[in-house]
Design a protein around this motif. Structure first.
Motif, PDB file in Angstrom:
ATOM      1  N   GLU A  78     -11.358  -0.736   1.490  1.00  9.08           N
ATOM      2  CA  GLU A  78     -12.035  -1.870   2.021  1.00  9.08           C
ATOM      3  C   GLU A  78     -12.288  -1.908   3.340  1.00  9.08           C
ATOM      4  OE1 GLU A  78     -10.159  -5.146  -1.154  1.00  9.08           O
ATOM      5  OE2 GLU A  78      -9.102  -4.957   0.677  1.00  9.08           O
ATOM      6  N   GLU A 122     -16.897  -7.909  -0.706  1.00 11.95           N
ATOM      7  CA  GLU A 122     -15.555  -8.251  -0.848  1.00 11.95           C
ATOM      8  C   GLU A 122     -15.385  -9.442  -0.483  1.00 11.95           C
ATOM      9  OE1 GLU A 122     -12.589  -8.593  -1.625  1.00 11.95           O
ATOM     10  OE2 GLU A 122     -12.115  -6.744  -2.820  1.00 11.95           O
ATOM     11  N   GLN A 182     -17.218  -8.049   4.676  1.00 18.53           N
ATOM     12  CA  GLN A 182     -16.244  -7.108   3.986  1.00 18.53           C
ATOM     13  C   GLN A 182     -16.856  -6.463   2.790  1.00 18.53           C
ATOM     14  OE1 GLN A 182     -12.490  -8.448   2.265  1.00 18.53           O
ATOM     15  NE2 GLN A 182     -11.391  -6.912   3.187  1.00 18.53           N
ATOM     16  N   GLU A 232     -16.308  -3.218  -0.228  1.00 13.42           N
ATOM     17  CA  GLU A 232     -15.316  -2.116  -0.771  1.00 13.42           C
ATOM     18  C   GLU A 232     -15.929  -0.928  -1.560  1.00 13.42           C
ATOM     19  OE1 GLU A 232     -12.065  -3.862  -3.048  1.00 13.42           O
ATOM     20  OE2 GLU A 232     -12.567  -2.406  -4.709  1.00 13.42           O
ATOM     21  N   GLY A 270      -7.560  -9.332   5.234  1.00 13.26           N
ATOM     22  CA  GLY A 270      -7.042  -7.889   5.301  1.00 13.26           C
ATOM     23  C   GLY A 270      -8.122  -6.789   4.537  1.00 13.26           C
ATOM     24  N   ASN A 271      -7.957  -5.466   5.095  1.00 10.01           N
ATOM     25  CA  ASN A 271      -8.532  -4.443   4.300  1.00 10.01           C
ATOM     26  C   ASN A 271      -7.398  -3.769   3.716  1.00 10.01           C
ATOM     27  OD1 ASN A 271     -11.334  -4.663   5.294  1.00 10.01           O
ATOM     28  ND2 ASN A 271     -10.904  -3.768   7.444  1.00 10.01           N
ATOM     29  N   GLY A 272      -7.488  -3.633   2.582  1.00  9.82           N
ATOM     30  CA  GLY A 272      -6.349  -2.703   1.778  1.00  9.82           C
ATOM     31  C   GLY A 272      -7.037  -1.526   1.433  1.00  9.82           C
ATOM     32  N   HIS A 275      -6.200   0.616  -1.763  1.00 11.90           N
ATOM     33  CA  HIS A 275      -5.544   0.482  -3.049  1.00 11.90           C
ATOM     34  C   HIS A 275      -5.397   1.986  -4.089  1.00 11.90           C
ATOM     35  CE1 HIS A 275      -6.595  -4.117  -2.953  1.00 11.90           C
ATOM     36  NE2 HIS A 275      -5.846  -3.495  -2.174  1.00 11.90           N
ATOM     37  N   ARG A 321      -1.047  -7.941   7.380  1.00  9.87           N
ATOM     38  CA  ARG A 321      -1.855  -8.202   6.092  1.00  9.87           C
ATOM     39  C   ARG A 321      -0.809  -8.281   4.965  1.00  9.87           C
ATOM     40  NH1 ARG A 321      -2.357  -3.625   2.618  1.00  9.87           N
ATOM     41  NH2 ARG A 321      -3.339  -4.300   0.796  1.00  9.87           N
ATOM     42  N   ARG A 346      -2.704 -13.464   0.696  1.00 10.81           N
ATOM     43  CA  ARG A 346      -3.756 -12.518   1.002  1.00 10.81           C
ATOM     44  C   ARG A 346      -4.425 -11.551  -0.003  1.00 10.81           C
ATOM     45  NH1 ARG A 346      -4.742 -13.062   6.242  1.00 10.81           N
ATOM     46  NH2 ARG A 346      -3.177 -14.005   7.711  1.00 10.81           N
ATOM     47  N   TRP A 347      -3.662 -11.868  -1.196  1.00 13.67           N
ATOM     48  CA  TRP A 347      -3.997 -10.943  -1.969  1.00 13.67           C
ATOM     49  C   TRP A 347      -3.426  -9.506  -1.754  1.00 13.67           C
ATOM     50  CZ3 TRP A 347      -7.493 -12.263  -6.781  1.00 13.67           C
ATOM     51  CH2 TRP A 347      -7.536 -13.341  -6.852  1.00 13.67           C
ATOM     52  N   ALA A 348      -2.512  -9.505  -0.950  1.00 10.59           N
ATOM     53  CA  ALA A 348      -1.836  -8.545  -0.595  1.00 10.59           C
ATOM     54  C   ALA A 348      -0.251  -8.722  -0.830  1.00 10.59           C
ATOM     55  CB  ALA A 348      -2.007  -8.134   0.721  1.00 10.59           C
ATOM     56  N   ARG A 352      -2.855  -9.226  -8.599  1.00  9.09           N
ATOM     57  CA  ARG A 352      -3.170  -8.538  -7.399  1.00  9.09           C
ATOM     58  C   ARG A 352      -2.326  -9.017  -6.197  1.00  9.09           C
ATOM     59  NH1 ARG A 352      -7.984  -8.910 -10.530  1.00  9.09           N
ATOM     60  NH2 ARG A 352      -9.248  -6.970 -10.414  1.00  9.09           N
ATOM     61  N   ARG A 372      -0.763  -1.106  -3.903  1.00 13.84           N
ATOM     62  CA  ARG A 372      -1.316  -2.095  -3.204  1.00 13.84           C
ATOM     63  C   ARG A 372      -0.828  -2.078  -1.686  1.00 13.84           C
ATOM     64  NH1 ARG A 372      -5.270  -5.310  -5.769  1.00 13.84           N
ATOM     65  NH2 ARG A 372      -5.192  -6.882  -4.283  1.00 13.84           N
TER      66      ARG A 372
HETATM   67  N1  GLU Z   1      -8.253  -7.360   0.835  1.00 17.82           N
HETATM   68  C1  GLU Z   1      -6.981  -7.580  -0.010  1.00 17.82           C
HETATM   69  C2  GLU Z   1      -5.880  -6.505   0.523  1.00 17.82           C
HETATM   70  O1  GLU Z   1      -5.744  -6.608   1.600  1.00 17.82           O
HETATM   71  C3  GLU Z   1      -7.459  -7.379  -1.352  1.00 17.82           C
HETATM   72  C4  GLU Z   1      -8.302  -7.945  -2.234  1.00 17.82           C
HETATM   73  C5  GLU Z   1      -8.575  -7.224  -3.611  1.00 17.82           C
HETATM   74  O2  GLU Z   1      -7.728  -7.393  -4.719  1.00 17.82           O
HETATM   75  O3  GLU Z   1      -9.349  -6.472  -3.737  1.00 17.82           O
HETATM   76  O4  GLU Z   1      -5.230  -5.638  -0.098  1.00 17.82           O
END
Ligand code: GLU
Ligand code: MG
Length: 420
Positions: free
Chosen positions: A126, A172, A177, A179, A224-226, A228, A281, A286-288, A299, A325
């Motif tokens: 991301e 995203e 954002q 991905e 955040g930018n993850g 994965h 993050r 934050r889905w993190a 997630r 993640r």
């Molecule tokens: N932006 C999220 C992260 O920091 C993830 C969002 C997603 O599930 O793709 O990991």
């Protein structure tokens, strides 16, 4: 003006940045044999530029040996091209240098091969593209997608020209954002490709007069930018991960690998989320991930059992994978994936069991300092590379923390956003 084509030979270093030197394309054959020179202290170059500490001083010579299997030659309409090799850091006698990140991963792959297994991986990355304005309501919107169409199409074209099968490119959740995902590959090639994708993302954005910001938290309190990392275990051509009758759908053969990843996750984080901003993050909502847990299709989990589509078992077995993640683009993909595989190998060696789904999972490290302490205290991780390399890595990252002392969260995010 007469131009001569140059090609860059680089390594993705401990800071997660590609550094190296360029040579004329005409000298490629000689350079593939001889490599380009480097000194030991190069690996101690911080993400912010200066060498803040080094046990190696000013002495010694090493080479970056370009790997023809990690070669990129992508031409652009304006007459420029992305031309580079990734390679290994070797001693002058051709042996692997103990601090080489790519060798770190190669040794992990060899250890896993001792169990008759190989790991396939795919990195989902991301980032924020600065070439479009921030607009409310643009999340996942066709309109957001349309506004960056030139960037997305140029990037997809560059990935295809590099010989990758781009899987998807999507807007995203965060403002501006996006991905990008590519198809899974065996571990070494997957890590090479993760590095190459980052560089092509940056290279395409730059040609359009903008930036791609891959930093873990481009702005304090923002999205955040993850990165994965999807993983699956294979025995030759056969996927061995899936067994719908077992907990989480993970086969009895693969389960100890992921139990090992859970057991060593704090130490892995020191490689996979290796910046001070990485831990802004890894916070709730934050889905993190926040815990070192494994969960099906969640997630918010550190390890997420990804869904399979369709009902045929053969196809499910091929698709079945687990997503890690706790990673971001401040990481060196070779170190992050190498640590994951080594942790998995320890799980296989000790036949560790997965925790039951209802078990309370421990918290992840809350800071880079905590992650480094966990790495330093992990007796198994001490065997992942030499004591010299481990001490140097810990001091490298401790110096990075010290350099940010007294800065606010937003100033720290801004520092990293300039770099990644
Ligand atoms: N932006 C999220 C992260 O920091 C993830 C969002 C997603 O599930 O793709 O990991
Ligand atoms: Mg995503």
């Amino acid at each position: 003006m007469q131009r001569e084509d140059l090609v860059f030979a680089g390594i993705c270093d401990w800071a997660g940045l590609v550094r190296g030197k360029a040579f004329p394309v005409a000298e490629t054959n000689a350079r593939l044999k001889r490599g380009v020179g480097l000194t030991h202290s190069n690996i101690m170059m911080s993400c912010f530029g200066p060498i803040m500490t080094t046990p190696f001083g000013t002495t010694g010579d090493l080479v970056i040996r370009p790997d023809p299997a990690a070669h990129v030659a992508v031409p652009f309409d304006d007459g420029t091209a992305e031309r580079f090799y990734l390679g290994d850091i070797q001693n002058t006698d051709g042996s692997a240098w103990e601090c080489c990140p790519r060798d770190f991963l190669k040794r992990a792959i060899a250890a896993l091969a001792g169990f008759g297994l190989g790991l396939h991986a795919s990195f989902e990355q991301e980032f924020v593209y600065t070439g479009i304005e921030e607009r409310p309501g643009a999340t996942y919107a066709l309109d957001a997608f349309r506004r960056q169409a030139l960037f997305g199409e140029a990037l997809t074209g560059a990935l295809s020209a590099a010989g990758f099968g781009p899987d998807s490119f999507l807007p995203e959740y965060g403002p501006r954002q996006f991905e990008v995902t590519i198809a899974p590959e065996p571990a070494l090639r997957a890590a090479d490709r993760a590095v190459i994708v980052r560089e092509l993302v940056r290279g395409v954005a730059w040609r359009l007069g903008h930036r791609a910001i891959l930093a873990p938290m481009p702005a304090a309190g923002g999205i955040g930018n993850g990165t994965h990392i999807h993983m699956s275990l294979w025995e030759g051509e056969a996927p061995i991960m899936h067994d719908p009758a077992e907990p989480y759908g993970i086969s009895a053969r693969a389960a100890p690998f992921f139990a090992g990843v859970l057991a060593h996750m704090p130490a892995i984080a020191a490689f996979s989320t290796p910046s001070v901003a990485s831990y802004f993050r890894l916070t709730p909502n934050r889905w993190a991930p926040v815990n070192a847990n494994l969960a099906v299709q969640d997630r918010g989990a550190a390890l997420r059992v990804a869904p399979v589509f369709g009902t045929a078992e053969e196809s499910a077995a091929q698709q079945f994978n687990i997503e890690f993640r706790v990673a971001d683009a401040a990481s060196c993909p070779y170190l992050a994936l190498g640590a994951l595989i080594q942790a998995g190998v320890d799980g296989l060696t000790r036949r560790l069991a997965l925790p039951p789904p209802e078990a309370q999972a421990p918290l992840l490290p809350r800071s880079l300092k905590e992650a480094l302490a966990a790495l330093g205290a992990d007796k198994v991780a001490a065997g992942w590379w030499s004591p010299v390399a481990m001490r140097a890595y810990l001091s490298f990252k401790e110096a990075e923390i010290a350099s940010l002392a007294n800065l606010s969260e937003s100033a720290i995010c801004a520092r990293y956003a300039e770099v990644y």
